[in-house]
Design an enzyme around this catalytic site. Structure first.
Site, PDB file in Angstrom:
ATOM      1  N   TYR A 129       0.845  -1.185   0.000  1.00 13.06           N
ATOM      2  CA  TYR A 129       0.000   0.000   0.000  1.00 13.06           C
ATOM      3  C   TYR A 129       0.882   1.237   0.000  1.00 13.06           C
ATOM      4  O   TYR A 129       2.009   1.195  -0.471  1.00 13.06           O
ATOM      5  CB  TYR A 129      -0.999  -0.052   1.177  1.00 13.06           C
ATOM      6  CG  TYR A 129      -2.166   0.872   0.937  1.00 13.06           C
ATOM      7  CD1 TYR A 129      -2.936   0.746  -0.222  1.00 13.06           C
ATOM      8  CD2 TYR A 129      -2.465   1.901   1.808  1.00 13.06           C
ATOM      9  CE1 TYR A 129      -3.968   1.621  -0.492  1.00 13.06           C
ATOM     10  CE2 TYR A 129      -3.496   2.774   1.549  1.00 13.06           C
ATOM     11  CZ  TYR A 129      -4.247   2.638   0.395  1.00 13.06           C
ATOM     12  OH  TYR A 129      -5.261   3.504   0.132  1.00 13.06           O
ATOM     13  N   ARG A 182      -8.287  10.874  -8.500  1.00  8.47           N
ATOM     14  CA  ARG A 182      -7.461  11.509  -7.457  1.00  8.47           C
ATOM     15  C   ARG A 182      -6.738  10.415  -6.670  1.00  8.47           C
ATOM     16  O   ARG A 182      -7.089  10.114  -5.536  1.00  8.47           O
ATOM     17  CB  ARG A 182      -8.350  12.343  -6.519  1.00  8.47           C
ATOM     18  CG  ARG A 182      -7.578  13.283  -5.603  1.00  8.47           C
ATOM     19  CD  ARG A 182      -8.397  13.669  -4.393  1.00  8.47           C
ATOM     20  NE  ARG A 182      -8.773  12.533  -3.582  1.00  8.47           N
ATOM     21  CZ  ARG A 182      -7.982  11.987  -2.653  1.00  8.47           C
ATOM     22  NH1 ARG A 182      -6.779  12.446  -2.436  1.00  8.47           N
ATOM     23  NH2 ARG A 182      -8.414  10.945  -1.936  1.00  8.47           N
ATOM     24  N   LYS A 200      -6.106  -2.179  -1.445  1.00  4.69           N
ATOM     25  CA  LYS A 200      -7.050  -2.053  -0.326  1.00  4.69           C
ATOM     26  C   LYS A 200      -7.659  -3.404   0.038  1.00  4.69           C
ATOM     27  O   LYS A 200      -7.789  -3.758   1.212  1.00  4.69           O
ATOM     28  CB  LYS A 200      -8.174  -1.077  -0.688  1.00  4.69           C
ATOM     29  CG  LYS A 200      -7.774   0.388  -0.670  1.00  4.69           C
ATOM     30  CD  LYS A 200      -7.889   0.972   0.720  1.00  4.69           C
ATOM     31  CE  LYS A 200      -7.554   2.461   0.682  1.00  4.69           C
ATOM     32  NZ  LYS A 200      -7.672   3.109   1.976  1.00  4.69           N
ATOM     33  N   GLU A 272     -13.241   4.917  -3.498  1.00  4.69           N
ATOM     34  CA  GLU A 272     -11.824   5.157  -3.230  1.00  4.69           C
ATOM     35  C   GLU A 272     -11.213   6.102  -4.254  1.00  4.69           C
ATOM     36  O   GLU A 272     -11.313   5.878  -5.470  1.00  4.69           O
ATOM     37  CB  GLU A 272     -11.073   3.821  -3.256  1.00  4.69           C
ATOM     38  CG  GLU A 272      -9.696   3.868  -2.663  1.00  4.69           C
ATOM     39  CD  GLU A 272      -9.709   4.124  -1.170  1.00  4.69           C
ATOM     40  OE1 GLU A 272      -8.802   4.827  -0.690  1.00  4.69           O
ATOM     41  OE2 GLU A 272     -10.615   3.641  -0.473  1.00  4.69           O
ATOM     42  N   ASP A 273     -10.596   7.174  -3.774  1.00  5.99           N
ATOM     43  CA  ASP A 273      -9.825   8.102  -4.596  1.00  5.99           C
ATOM     44  C   ASP A 273     -10.619   8.709  -5.756  1.00  5.99           C
ATOM     45  O   ASP A 273     -10.122   8.838  -6.886  1.00  5.99           O
ATOM     46  CB  ASP A 273      -8.553   7.426  -5.118  1.00  5.99           C
ATOM     47  CG  ASP A 273      -7.523   7.251  -4.000  1.00  5.99           C
ATOM     48  OD1 ASP A 273      -7.746   7.799  -2.907  1.00  5.99           O
ATOM     49  OD2 ASP A 273      -6.509   6.571  -4.213  1.00  5.99           O
ATOM     50  N   ASP A 295     -13.602   5.802   2.072  1.00  7.17           N
ATOM     51  CA  ASP A 295     -12.451   5.723   2.981  1.00  7.17           C
ATOM     52  C   ASP A 295     -11.718   7.050   3.088  1.00  7.17           C
ATOM     53  O   ASP A 295     -11.208   7.397   4.150  1.00  7.17           O
ATOM     54  CB  ASP A 295     -11.498   4.618   2.510  1.00  7.17           C
ATOM     55  CG  ASP A 295     -10.443   4.294   3.558  1.00  7.17           C
ATOM     56  OD1 ASP A 295     -10.797   4.190   4.745  1.00  7.17           O
ATOM     57  OD2 ASP A 295      -9.262   4.157   3.196  1.00  7.17           O
ATOM     58  N   ASP A 296     -11.663   7.810   1.996  1.00  7.07           N
ATOM     59  CA  ASP A 296     -10.959   9.101   2.026  1.00  7.07           C
ATOM     60  C   ASP A 296     -11.658  10.096   2.948  1.00  7.07           C
ATOM     61  O   ASP A 296     -11.009  10.902   3.606  1.00  7.07           O
ATOM     62  CB  ASP A 296     -10.874   9.681   0.607  1.00  7.07           C
ATOM     63  CG  ASP A 296     -10.174   8.730  -0.340  1.00  7.07           C
ATOM     64  OD1 ASP A 296      -9.039   8.343  -0.045  1.00  7.07           O
ATOM     65  OD2 ASP A 296     -10.773   8.354  -1.367  1.00  7.07           O
ATOM     66  N   ASN A 437      -0.115  11.791   1.753  1.00  7.68           N
ATOM     67  CA  ASN A 437       0.813  10.786   1.266  1.00  7.68           C
ATOM     68  C   ASN A 437       0.731  10.722  -0.258  1.00  7.68           C
ATOM     69  O   ASN A 437      -0.187  11.277  -0.833  1.00  7.68           O
ATOM     70  CB  ASN A 437       0.525   9.414   1.915  1.00  7.68           C
ATOM     71  CG  ASN A 437      -0.910   8.970   1.802  1.00  7.68           C
ATOM     72  OD1 ASN A 437      -1.493   8.994   0.724  1.00  7.68           O
ATOM     73  ND2 ASN A 437      -1.493   8.564   2.917  1.00  7.68           N
TER      74      ASN A 437
END
Length: 581
Positions: A129, A182, A200, A272-273, A295-296, A437
């Site tokens: 990850y 993203r 993930k 996600e993203d 999750d973000d 990150n």
């Protein structure tokens, strides 16, 4: 078509068997049938990652399953296989090489991959990850070997249900989906964002114990605005600009409907993203009709809240008495801020609106204040407080005098020496969280935080950093990694049969994580527990989340287990080899 019998399979001149189906003799223009064996024995068993054990097949299994001669004579146990593989992986110089070696192992021997990851989680987590997965996504087209997960594109509009049915597993419990716009702090990586759902879900299985066969990675390809990728001959996605508006919404809506139709009400869909504008809209649109989790926004918020709750022991200051300042007002920043406000409101029996007044946000244009309200995006407006405009972070620190500084900006090294020194002049123990990150995007390093604060900072980060020695003291910073939360959170939803995600479940997960921090952790300056105990941590988080689901009437699995922690532990996937009949 003429029937083919065994007697027809005559030897060819070269000593082989005649090309009955025409694979070898056909020209490139002719179609052929992709024949394959379906029985897991012999050669096909060695090529099946779910059942392959490599050299760990016993003598009896080799005899029973026609493996004699297909393997060297030695029999190795799983522990020795693990030792050999870790030795090989440690010899690679670059993290991406280690990532590719682990990916190859996952495709070859699933149980050994997860055993390796569970037993060496602190060493391998940064490989499977963040930060390494970011580099893997950037180079995904070049390192692509074998598809993992489902690729759904604009070409599949009107046929998404059929695409889902192409996936071989029917009992799916967790889906992680991205549109690649993203990816971490790296921007639009289009179809190459598939590395994120794959990574993930590997953690869902390794850390949360969700069966690998119940996990489905999905990338929705609507194009990319990344010119570098569009001009890259090795790019694996659609070569067009991103679809937006109605075209985008219709594709996502078809996907969400097809998932529910194919897998039922209780499948968890983790966004996600996605870019900010889509992330908030999708979560708001589907949270009342599907079991969805971002999750973000929500996972990051829960893990940061857990760190803040546990840090109270080091600061000797209740959370409600703190003033919070964020650098970054996107998905992560506003999601964290909202959960902090909700937690404080419940602790103080007050309103969320009142609790928000303790939380300030700085975006690219400066401090978010009332005078900017008309030009703000909707998700930023609740954080516009009455104050004169302030253009930069340092000015905001001097004006607001925060006790907690949280970075979610994606702008590397934005917590400068002056910023850390300003926080240290206001607070005896400044709490600093540099969450962006990968490592290059982190607002500051652990060494910078401890050195510039003269060893007084309580520090956590989104990316991992080595321990820091300052004036004879060793400071161990901890990673505010979403991997603390989402695997256990997902397991809690699965074991309770939850049909919706409620904000109180996020609070329950945060409290469970904070409760796992030991005295030994605190003595080292850590505000999160050691990652080596992550399976135990995930079980407690799952139990708290499941308990909350039952309390809220959102659990579909009845009757309620008497011991939910034990239920969570017993439900976890084990990668230990099984014996075959």
């Amino acid at each position: 078509m003429e029937k083919v019998t065994n007697s027809d399979l005559k030897s060819s001149v070269d000593g082989g068997v005649i090309d009955v189906y025409g694979e070898d003799s056909a020209t490139i223009e002719h179609n052929i049938t992709p024949w394959s064996l379906s029985v897991s024995s012999g050669y096909s068993l060695l090529r099946d990652p779910r059942y392959n054990k490599g050299l760990a097949f016993t003598e009896k299994e080799r005899e029973t399953h026609y493996l004699r001669g297909l393997l060297p004579p030695v029999v190795l146990d799983q522990k020795l296989q693990e030792k050999r593989l870790m030795s090989n992986i440690r010899q690679y110089q670059f993290p991406l090489q280690k990532y590719m070696a682990l990916t190859e192992l996952q495709e070859r021997n699933e149980r050994l991959f997860y055993k390796l990851l569970i037993d060496n989680v602190e060493e391998l987590l940064p490989i499977v990850y963040t930060p390494t997965v970011g580099e893997a996504c950037q180079k995904f087209g070049s390192i692509f070997r074998r598809p993992q997960g489902l690729f759904i594109s604009l070409k599949d509009k009107g046929k998404i249900l059929d695409v889902l049915k192409n996936w071989p597993e029917r009992n799916i419990q967790v889906i992680v989906v991205t549109d690649g716009e993203r990816i971490l702090g790296l921007g639009d990586l289009g179809c190459q964002g598939m590395g994120i759902p794959v990574g993930k879900l590997a953690l869902y299985s390794a850390l949360g114990g969700v069966r690998p066969s119940a996990c489905l990675p999905v990338t929705i390809d609507v194009g990319t605005n990344n010119e570098k990728l569009l001009n890259d001959e090795f790019y694996i996605g659609l070569r067009q600009k991103r679809a937006t508006g109605q075209e985008y919404s219709e594709l996502l809506n078809e996907f969400m409907s097809a998932v529910k139709q194919n897998y039922g009400e209780k499948v968890l869909i983790q966004f996600e993203d996605f870019a900010n504008h889509n992330a908030f809209e999708l979560l708001a649109k589907y949270r009342d009709t599907h079991l969805v989790f971002n999750d973000d926004i929500q996972g990051t918020a829960s893990v940061v809240l857990a760190g803040l709750v546990s840090a109270q022991k080091l600061t000797n200051s209740p959370l409600a008495e703190n003033t919070f300042l964020f650098l970054g007002a996107g998905e992560a920043g506003t999601g964290i801020a909202e959960l902090i406000a909700l937690y404080i409101s419940k602790q103080m029996n007050g309103s969320v609106e009142e609790s928000r007044k303790k939380i300030w946000l700085v975006d690219s244009k400066g401090l978010i204040v009332n005078s900017r309200k008309d030009s703000l995006q909707a998700f930023k407006k609740p954080w516009a407080h009455e104050h004169e405009p302030v253009k930069d972070l340092l000015g905001a620190i001097k004006a607001i005098k925060p006790t907690v500084l949280i970075g979610s900006s994606g702008v590397g090294r934005s917590f400068t020496k002056e910023v850390i020194e300003a926080m240290s002049s206001i607070n005896e123990r400044p709490l600093i969280m540099a969450l962006s990150n990968p490592t290059t995007q982190s607002e500051c390093t652990a060494e910078e935080a401890y050195t510039w604060s003269k060893g007084r900072a309580i520090f956590a980060s989104g990316s991992p950093f080595d321990p820091v020695e300052y004036e004879g003291n060793v400071f161990v910073s901890t990673q505010a990694n979403n991997a603390y939360i989402f695997p256990g959170f997902g397991l809690g939803l699965v074991i309770s049969g939850a049909i919706r995600v409620h904000d109180d479940m996020l609070l329950a997960a945060a409290e469970a994580l904070a409760g796992q921090v030991s005295e030994e952790n605190y003595e080292k300056g850590m505000i999160y527990p050691s990652f080596s105990a992550i399976r135990k941590i995930s079980a407690h988080i799952a139990a708290n989340v499941a308990t909350k689901a039952y309390e809220l009437g959102l659990a579909g699995r009845l009757p309620r287990p008497k011991d939910i922690v034990k239920c969570a532990e017993s439900s976890m996937y084990s990668p230990t080899y099984r014996l075959y009949r």
